[in-house]
Design a protein around this motif. Sequence first.
Motif, PDB file in Angstrom:
ATOM      1  N   VAL A 100      24.023 -48.310  53.781  1.00 55.33           N
ATOM      2  CA  VAL A 100      25.467 -48.351  53.559  1.00 55.33           C
ATOM      3  C   VAL A 100      26.163 -48.826  54.830  1.00 55.33           C
ATOM      4  N   GLN A 101      27.083 -49.771  54.691  1.00 56.92           N
ATOM      5  CA  GLN A 101      27.846 -50.266  55.830  1.00 56.92           C
ATOM      6  C   GLN A 101      28.979 -49.275  56.096  1.00 56.92           C
ATOM      7  N   GLU A 102      28.686 -48.253  56.878  1.00 54.87           N
ATOM      8  CA  GLU A 102      29.659 -47.181  57.111  1.00 54.87           C
ATOM      9  C   GLU A 102      30.894 -47.691  57.858  1.00 54.87           C
ATOM     10  N   THR A 103      30.657 -48.488  58.876  1.00 57.16           N
ATOM     11  CA  THR A 103      31.742 -48.996  59.723  1.00 57.16           C
ATOM     12  C   THR A 103      31.713 -50.516  59.711  1.00 57.16           C
ATOM     13  N   PRO A 104      32.845 -51.176  59.522  1.00 55.84           N
ATOM     14  CA  PRO A 104      32.850 -52.640  59.536  1.00 55.84           C
ATOM     15  C   PRO A 104      32.304 -53.176  60.854  1.00 55.84           C
ATOM     16  N   PRO A 105      31.470 -54.214  60.804  1.00 54.94           N
ATOM     17  CA  PRO A 105      30.912 -54.794  62.034  1.00 54.94           C
ATOM     18  C   PRO A 105      32.009 -55.355  62.933  1.00 54.94           C
ATOM     19  N   LYS A 106      31.725 -55.380  64.221  1.00 53.68           N
ATOM     20  CA  LYS A 106      32.656 -55.975  65.173  1.00 53.68           C
ATOM     21  C   LYS A 106      32.676 -57.494  65.038  1.00 53.68           C
ATOM     22  N   TRP A 107      31.533 -58.053  64.637  1.00 54.88           N
ATOM     23  CA  TRP A 107      31.453 -59.497  64.412  1.00 54.88           C
ATOM     24  C   TRP A 107      30.374 -59.767  63.372  1.00 54.88           C
ATOM     25  N   VAL A 108      30.500 -60.912  62.722  1.00 51.04           N
ATOM     26  CA  VAL A 108      29.474 -61.356  61.785  1.00 51.04           C
ATOM     27  C   VAL A 108      29.166 -62.820  62.082  1.00 51.04           C
ATOM     28  N   GLN A 109      28.018 -63.250  61.623  1.00 45.08           N
ATOM     29  CA  GLN A 109      27.655 -64.669  61.751  1.00 45.08           C
ATOM     30  C   GLN A 109      27.190 -65.178  60.394  1.00 45.08           C
ATOM     31  N   PRO A 156      29.970 -55.915  50.016  1.00 42.57           N
ATOM     32  CA  PRO A 156      30.770 -57.035  50.517  1.00 42.57           C
ATOM     33  C   PRO A 156      30.498 -57.290  51.993  1.00 42.57           C
ATOM     34  N   VAL A 157      30.652 -58.529  52.398  1.00 41.50           N
ATOM     35  CA  VAL A 157      30.548 -58.867  53.821  1.00 41.50           C
ATOM     36  C   VAL A 157      31.893 -58.531  54.447  1.00 41.50           C
ATOM     37  N   ILE A 158      31.946 -57.370  55.098  1.00 43.86           N
ATOM     38  CA  ILE A 158      33.194 -56.919  55.700  1.00 43.86           C
ATOM     39  C   ILE A 158      33.131 -57.070  57.206  1.00 43.86           C
ATOM     40  N   ILE A 159      34.293 -56.953  57.825  1.00 44.56           N
ATOM     41  CA  ILE A 159      34.382 -57.113  59.274  1.00 44.56           C
ATOM     42  C   ILE A 159      35.561 -56.294  59.786  1.00 44.56           C
ATOM     43  N   ALA A 177      39.568 -64.772  54.797  1.00 42.26           N
ATOM     44  CA  ALA A 177      39.286 -63.365  54.524  1.00 42.26           C
ATOM     45  C   ALA A 177      40.347 -62.787  53.610  1.00 42.26           C
ATOM     46  N   ILE A 178      40.018 -61.663  52.971  1.00 42.67           N
ATOM     47  CA  ILE A 178      40.941 -60.959  52.089  1.00 42.67           C
ATOM     48  C   ILE A 178      40.903 -59.467  52.412  1.00 42.67           C
ATOM     49  N   HIS A 179      41.911 -58.768  51.936  1.00 47.47           N
ATOM     50  CA  HIS A 179      41.868 -57.316  51.943  1.00 47.47           C
ATOM     51  C   HIS A 179      41.306 -56.857  50.607  1.00 47.47           C
ATOM     52  N   ARG A 180      40.295 -55.994  50.644  1.00 43.15           N
ATOM     53  CA  ARG A 180      39.759 -55.407  49.437  1.00 43.15           C
ATOM     54  C   ARG A 180      40.658 -54.259  48.960  1.00 43.15           C
ATOM     55  N   ALA A 181      40.348 -53.744  47.765  1.00 48.96           N
ATOM     56  CA  ALA A 181      41.140 -52.651  47.204  1.00 48.96           C
ATOM     57  C   ALA A 181      41.122 -51.421  48.101  1.00 48.96           C
ATOM     58  N   ASP A 182      40.013 -51.227  48.851  1.00 50.26           N
ATOM     59  CA  ASP A 182      39.925 -50.069  49.746  1.00 50.26           C
ATOM     60  C   ASP A 182      40.513 -50.342  51.122  1.00 50.26           C
ATOM     61  N   GLY A 183      41.113 -51.524  51.293  1.00 51.52           N
ATOM     62  CA  GLY A 183      41.767 -51.873  52.546  1.00 51.52           C
ATOM     63  C   GLY A 183      40.889 -52.560  53.563  1.00 51.52           C
ATOM     64  N   LYS A 184      39.570 -52.628  53.300  1.00 50.57           N
ATOM     65  CA  LYS A 184      38.669 -53.287  54.243  1.00 50.57           C
ATOM     66  C   LYS A 184      38.825 -54.808  54.156  1.00 50.57           C
ATOM     67  N   VAL A 185      38.480 -55.468  55.241  1.00 50.16           N
ATOM     68  CA  VAL A 185      38.592 -56.923  55.316  1.00 50.16           C
ATOM     69  C   VAL A 185      37.266 -57.557  54.921  1.00 50.16           C
ATOM     70  N   GLN A 186      37.293 -58.446  53.927  1.00 52.67           N
ATOM     71  CA  GLN A 186      36.086 -59.119  53.441  1.00 52.67           C
ATOM     72  C   GLN A 186      36.170 -60.609  53.728  1.00 52.67           C
ATOM     73  N   VAL A 187      35.075 -61.160  54.216  1.00 51.94           N
ATOM     74  CA  VAL A 187      35.008 -62.591  54.529  1.00 51.94           C
ATOM     75  C   VAL A 187      34.905 -63.399  53.235  1.00 51.94           C
ATOM     76  N   TRP A 192      35.889 -67.912  48.074  1.00 51.14           N
ATOM     77  CA  TRP A 192      35.059 -66.961  47.330  1.00 51.14           C
ATOM     78  C   TRP A 192      34.677 -65.778  48.217  1.00 51.14           C
ATOM     79  N   PRO A 193      34.966 -64.543  47.787  1.00 49.65           N
ATOM     80  CA  PRO A 193      34.481 -63.378  48.533  1.00 49.65           C
ATOM     81  C   PRO A 193      32.951 -63.419  48.622  1.00 49.65           C
ATOM     82  N   VAL A 194      32.419 -63.007  49.768  1.00 48.42           N
ATOM     83  CA  VAL A 194      30.985 -63.108  50.034  1.00 48.42           C
ATOM     84  C   VAL A 194      30.357 -61.713  50.083  1.00 48.42           C
ATOM     85  N   TYR A 195      29.157 -61.610  49.514  1.00 47.64           N
ATOM     86  CA  TYR A 195      28.444 -60.339  49.396  1.00 47.64           C
ATOM     87  C   TYR A 195      26.987 -60.523  49.835  1.00 47.64           C
TER      88      TYR A 195
END
Length: 227
Positions: A100-109, A156-159, A177-187, A192-195
Motif C-alpha cells: 500500500v502506498q501509505e505516503t505519496p512519493p516525493k518524486w516519481v519517474q 494510482p500513481v500519486i505524488i 496531474a489531477i486531484h483524486r476524490a481523496d485529495g491525493k495528486v495523481q499523475v 489519462w490518469p496512470v496506475y
Amino acid sequence: MTSFFSGQLSHGTATRRASAATVLAVCGLVSLTACGKVIQIGDSSPSSTSAPAPANSSAAPTTAAPAQGGAGNSALQVLDSTAKDAGLNGTGGTVVGTAVQETPPKWVQLSAVTSPDLAAPHLININQAALYRFDGDSAGSGESNCNDACATKWPPVIIKDGGNVYLAGVNPKDVEAIHRADGKVQVTVGGWPVYRFSGDSGAGDLNGQGVDGKWFAVGPTGQKAVR
C-alpha cells in the motif's frame, strides 16, 4: 536526435530479462537541452508561471500547464531529465506489488521502454513496474473513475504536492496531474490518469494487460500500448 536512456527489465528471474528500448525525448523543436514545466493543479486555471529548477537538477521549467480540476491547489515540476541526472538514488518512496502506498512519493519517474512481452513503447516507474490506463476514465476529464476497491487493485500513481516528475522518453508536454476524490495528486499522461497493477510483483510483469478488456499498458503519449 540523441537517445539518453536505455536499460534492462528483469522479469523477476535470472532467465527472464527484457531489454529496454532506446528512447528519445524532445524538448520543443529546437534542441534536446533539459527542460520541463510547472503544473498548477487547482479549481481555477492559473496564469502562466515558472519556477526555479531544483538545486540538484539542471532542468529548467517552462510555462505552466492548464489546471485539471480537483479541490485545493497543488503544484508539481515535470522535468525532462532522469532522477539519476538530478543526483537522486532510490525510489522516491514508491512501492511495488500489493504494498500500500501509505505516503505519496516525493518524486516519481516515468520511463518509456519495450519488452519481449510488449513491443510497443510503454511506461514503467522507477521500480520498473508497468504502468496502465483505464478505459473507464476519459482523457482530460480531470478525474479518476477508479476509487475505493478499484484503487486497491489498481493503485494510482500519486505524488506529494510540490514533488518532481522525472522523465525518460516522455515529452513533458504530455504529463500533467489531477486531484483524486481523496485529495491525493495523481499523475496523468496525455490526459489519462496512470496506475500500476497490484498483481505485478516483479520488474517487467504485465499481468494487468487487457484485464476486463479495459486496462492496458500506457504509452508515452497516453495511448494504449498494445501488440
